[in-house]
Design an enzyme around this catalytic site. Sequence first.
Site, short mmCIF file in Angstrom:
data_model
loop_
_atom_site.label_atom_id
_atom_site.label_comp_id
_atom_site.label_asym_id
_atom_site.label_seq_id
_atom_site.Cartn_x
_atom_site.Cartn_y
_atom_site.Cartn_z
N GLU A 40 -13.17 -9.25 0.32
CA GLU A 40 -13.95 -8.02 0.16
C GLU A 40 -14.28 -7.78 -1.31
O GLU A 40 -14.09 -6.68 -1.83
CB GLU A 40 -13.17 -6.83 0.75
CG GLU A 40 -12.79 -7.01 2.20
CD GLU A 40 -11.96 -5.87 2.75
OE1 GLU A 40 -12.15 -5.50 3.91
OE2 GLU A 40 -11.11 -5.35 2.00
N GLY A 81 -0.88 -2.42 -6.08
CA GLY A 81 -1.86 -3.47 -5.83
C GLY A 81 -3.22 -2.88 -5.51
O GLY A 81 -4.25 -3.34 -6.01
N HIS A 82 -3.25 -1.85 -4.67
CA HIS A 82 -4.49 -1.15 -4.34
C HIS A 82 -4.48 0.19 -5.05
O HIS A 82 -3.71 1.08 -4.75
CB HIS A 82 -4.61 -0.93 -2.83
CG HIS A 82 -6.00 -0.56 -2.39
ND1 HIS A 82 -6.75 0.42 -3.01
CD2 HIS A 82 -6.77 -1.02 -1.37
CE1 HIS A 82 -7.92 0.54 -2.40
NE2 HIS A 82 -7.96 -0.34 -1.41
N GLU A 139 -19.01 -3.12 1.64
CA GLU A 139 -18.21 -2.19 2.45
C GLU A 139 -18.61 -0.74 2.17
O GLU A 139 -18.85 -0.35 1.02
CB GLU A 139 -16.73 -2.40 2.14
CG GLU A 139 -15.80 -1.54 2.96
CD GLU A 139 -14.33 -1.75 2.60
OE1 GLU A 139 -13.51 -0.87 2.93
OE2 GLU A 139 -14.02 -2.79 1.99
N CYS A 178 -16.78 1.84 2.12
CA CYS A 178 -15.82 2.43 1.18
C CYS A 178 -16.13 2.07 -0.26
O CYS A 178 -15.84 2.85 -1.18
CB CYS A 178 -14.40 1.98 1.51
SG CYS A 178 -13.65 2.82 2.92
N CYS A 197 -10.48 2.37 7.46
CA CYS A 197 -10.57 3.14 6.21
C CYS A 197 -11.91 3.83 6.05
O CYS A 197 -11.99 4.92 5.47
CB CYS A 197 -10.30 2.22 5.02
SG CYS A 197 -11.30 0.73 4.98
N CYS A 198 -12.99 3.21 6.53
CA CYS A 198 -14.34 3.73 6.26
C CYS A 198 -14.68 5.02 7.01
O CYS A 198 -15.25 5.94 6.40
CB CYS A 198 -15.38 2.66 6.57
SG CYS A 198 -15.27 1.20 5.50
N HIS A 233 0.79 -1.23 0.00
CA HIS A 233 0.00 0.00 0.00
C HIS A 233 0.83 1.29 0.00
O HIS A 233 0.32 2.34 0.40
CB HIS A 233 -0.96 0.02 1.20
CG HIS A 233 -2.09 -0.95 1.09
ND1 HIS A 233 -1.92 -2.29 1.31
CD2 HIS A 233 -3.41 -0.78 0.79
CE1 HIS A 233 -3.10 -2.91 1.15
NE2 HIS A 233 -4.00 -2.02 0.82
#
Length: 641
Positions: A312, A188-189, A328, A330, A408-409, A137
């Site tokens: 997810e 990757g993300h 999710e 997000c 994260c959310c 990340h």
Amino acid sequence: MTSTKINQNSLKNVRITDNFWSQWINTISKKTIPYQWKALNDEIPEAPPSHSVENFRIAAGISDGEFHGMPFQDSDVAKWIEAASYSLFHHPDKSLEEKIDQLVDLIEKAQQDDGYINTYYTVAKPDERWTDFSHGHELYCAGHLIEAAVAYYEATGKDKLVKIVSRFVEYIDSMFGPEDFKRKVYPGHEEIELALFRLFKVTGNEKCVNLSSFFLRERGTQPSFLLEEKTLIGERDRWFGLDYHQAHAPITEQTTAHGHSVRAMYLYSGMADLALETGDKEIINVLKELWTDVTNKKMYITAGIGSQGHGERFTFPFDLPNDVAYAETCASIGLMFWAKRMLEIENNRDYADVLETALYNGVLSGISIEGTKYFYVNPLEVVPSAVEHRFDHKHVEPERVSWFGCACCPPNIARLITSLGQYIYTITDDKVNVHLYMGNETKFEVSGQMVHLIQKTNYPSCGEVVFEVTPDYPVNFDLSLRLPSWCQNYQVVVNEELVDLELGSDGYITITREWKKGDRVVLNLSIEVEKVRANPFVRENAGKIAIKRGPVVYCLEQIDNGPLLSNIFIPRDEKPTISEFSTNKVEIQFLGVRVDETKWSGKLYSSEEEALKEITVKAVPYWFWGNRQTKEEMLVWIKEI
């Protein structure tokens, strides 16, 4: 392609006055952002430790200690900066601005000599930079920090963080790219792709566009370098293969959605940014195919996406289980990001309808009305005893919680709600498109003239929307108003005269005229209660209905209807009654029946016909569930009889 004038800077020109949304913005600004600051500094005893700010202190050499948290812990700080910056548009706050300034100073101290910023790899793994693109990340965190810098610059005019992240981008650009001496990799993300386009709009640095384009176009080239990483566990777990990262094929060959749903949304948003910048029709056509796949086959009625908890991720078409839904928060936010960009590519109500559905359902459900409790996942059915005892429900929370280890959310929803002004309109050279109906005042330039526009409404409680148009001088332009797909009847009144306007192929009603000071448009949308049925391929919802009113999905709660909500039936011909129990919170009631559970005492199975009894069924907005009683049942899809 006509360029869109409304962009991030337009947030300065949009003041939201809406009764419903201004309350939410006030809550986020006054309660949520201070609360999240405390969470990031480990000052909330009942919350899982974050350590996010302390990680920066350690990386800066101000504190001693060890890194704590996820590899992407820095992104929580970045999203908080972005949310706090947006809140300054609505509520100028000198003390909050000073707090951000101090945090920017801390980030500058944590920046390495070569421009690199990442506390996980600076503190915990200093010798392992750029060794884990699957799950490390680094570029994801860089992207969020870039977005934070842009937001803070737009809110305050201060460019210190922009300069900091620009140094970081220069370093990243020196490492990765199409040149022979650079590494051919991608994150990757996904996240930095769309962030770089935002930085480009502020700085004009073409390297941002070129770097984002490289990351996007390099993605999915085979053989993938990700297969060589020790952390890619595709060989041991098929749910974490290349498709999990949207790396199974080049972006122009990806016409169906796969893998981690948030990653996918950020990828598609970055692709849309690239298409907007370059006019690439191939990417636009791919995005349209992806949109159809996601929204027609893989999206919950609440605009939740990513049905499987493990990974997810997306699974297969029409696989939309209710009680183990991941959905999710997000991911719905990411869906809004993507929809907004698709509206900038072309005016089409399909995009705005989904954007609005996500906002009122899949996103808003992620935060409590007091602004300090959160859902990470958003199932459409909750039975607390199943959550407590079943392994396959382990990701489901029966009540909102104070914070998450992977948080994260919470800051994501804060930055979304405080930036709502940029989702209402798109404006081209001679046209104003209205996508969302919420009270606001705005100023914009169209057809060479400045225009002041006021929108007044209590939508979605009622369907009347009033527009007051005040140009500096008389000016010709088109005002296009979205007709939501759920609306069957509408009226348009211009200066007290009913006008007959055809619905355009884009799903918008367009008023073409010379606008003068004092012009007034009234749009009346008929908002009816709908009983919605799912495609028969959605096995879980066979014989069931969901209740919608306008963009708002409804649910049953145990507090209103008693336990065993799955035993409730609504007759096919039963008509609803509605009542407003708070601002923009409408309760819907049906006369229904339920199984008489008392007749089953001492029996597990029986051949006798079930005994039914009449009841009043009460439904409330899905986003509102869990705000009165905690750890009780909730149900969206209801049996029909």
